[in-house]
Design a protein around this motif. Structure first.
Motif, PDB file in Angstrom:
ATOM      1  N   ASP A 182       0.570   3.685  -8.103  1.00  0.00           N
ATOM      2  CA  ASP A 182       0.723   2.727  -7.009  1.00  0.00           C
ATOM      3  C   ASP A 182       2.103   2.077  -7.076  1.00  0.00           C
ATOM      4  N   GLY A 183       2.344   1.140  -6.187  1.00  0.00           N
ATOM      5  CA  GLY A 183       3.641   0.466  -6.106  1.00  0.00           C
ATOM      6  C   GLY A 183       4.014  -0.287  -7.365  1.00  0.00           C
ATOM      7  N   GLY A 184       3.027  -0.631  -8.189  1.00  0.00           N
ATOM      8  CA  GLY A 184       3.287  -1.309  -9.462  1.00  0.00           C
ATOM      9  C   GLY A 184       3.409  -0.346 -10.621  1.00  0.00           C
ATOM     10  N   ASP A 185       3.451   0.953 -10.325  1.00  0.00           N
ATOM     11  CA  ASP A 185       3.576   2.032 -11.305  1.00  0.00           C
ATOM     12  C   ASP A 185       2.354   2.166 -12.217  1.00  0.00           C
ATOM     13  N   GLY A 239       1.105   6.428   2.024  1.00  0.00           N
ATOM     14  CA  GLY A 239      -0.177   5.750   2.074  1.00  0.00           C
ATOM     15  C   GLY A 239      -1.202   6.424   1.181  1.00  0.00           C
ATOM     16  N   ALA A 240      -2.317   5.738   0.979  1.00  0.00           N
ATOM     17  CA  ALA A 240      -3.373   6.225   0.083  1.00  0.00           C
ATOM     18  C   ALA A 240      -3.930   7.568   0.542  1.00  0.00           C
ATOM     19  N   GLU A 241      -4.179   7.724   1.825  1.00  0.00           N
ATOM     20  CA  GLU A 241      -4.780   8.963   2.318  1.00  0.00           C
ATOM     21  C   GLU A 241      -3.869  10.164   2.079  1.00  0.00           C
ATOM     22  N   GLU A 242      -2.593  10.004   2.351  1.00  0.00           N
ATOM     23  CA  GLU A 242      -1.655  11.110   2.116  1.00  0.00           C
ATOM     24  C   GLU A 242      -1.528  11.423   0.630  1.00  0.00           C
ATOM     25  N   ALA A 243      -1.548  10.400  -0.212  1.00  0.00           N
ATOM     26  CA  ALA A 243      -1.463  10.621  -1.658  1.00  0.00           C
ATOM     27  C   ALA A 243      -2.672  11.408  -2.160  1.00  0.00           C
ATOM     28  N   VAL A 244      -3.846  11.062  -1.687  1.00  0.00           N
ATOM     29  CA  VAL A 244      -5.051  11.771  -2.122  1.00  0.00           C
ATOM     30  C   VAL A 244      -5.041  13.215  -1.623  1.00  0.00           C
ATOM     31  N   ASP A 279       0.856  -1.189   0.000  1.00  0.00           N
ATOM     32  CA  ASP A 279       0.000   0.000   0.000  1.00  0.00           C
ATOM     33  C   ASP A 279       0.889   1.235   0.000  1.00  0.00           C
ATOM     34  N   GLU A 280       1.493   1.504  -1.145  1.00  0.00           N
ATOM     35  CA  GLU A 280       2.346   2.684  -1.279  1.00  0.00           C
ATOM     36  C   GLU A 280       2.042   3.381  -2.590  1.00  0.00           C
ATOM     37  N   PHE A 281       2.006   4.689  -2.518  1.00  0.00           N
ATOM     38  CA  PHE A 281       1.618   5.489  -3.664  1.00  0.00           C
ATOM     39  C   PHE A 281       2.587   6.648  -3.834  1.00  0.00           C
TER      40      PHE A 281
END
Length: 78
Positions: A53-56, A24-29, A3-5
């Motif tokens: 996301d972590g998979g680009d 994390g998702a919340e910080e990315a948004v 779960d890394e963005f």
């Protein structure tokens, strides 16, 4: 995939910069919202903001003059 963005903003001259990496998702948004509503975005200096996301893979995309868009892969999915 963890779960890394990452969040990147693109500029009118074609350059770009990552403004968040491996968060994390919340910080990315929150970051994407900030950069899509900034003065630079409103003036068109920032032309695109994405979250990957972590998979680009692109999970979010905003473009100047268009707003939030969907990548061709996501169009038509329900």
């Amino acid at each position: 995939m963890r779960d890394e963005f990452s969040v990147a903003q693109f500029f009118i001259d074609g350059s770009y910069e990552y403004v968040r990496r491996f968060v994390g998702a919340e910080e990315a948004v929150r970051a994407a919202r900030h950069y899509t509503t900034s003065v630079a975005a409103k003036l068109g200096v920032v032309t695109r903001v994405i979250i990957t996301d972590g998979g680009d893979f692109i999970n979010f995309e905003w473009k100047f003059g268009e707003g939030v868009t969907y990548t061709p892969e996501m169009r038509g999915r329900q």
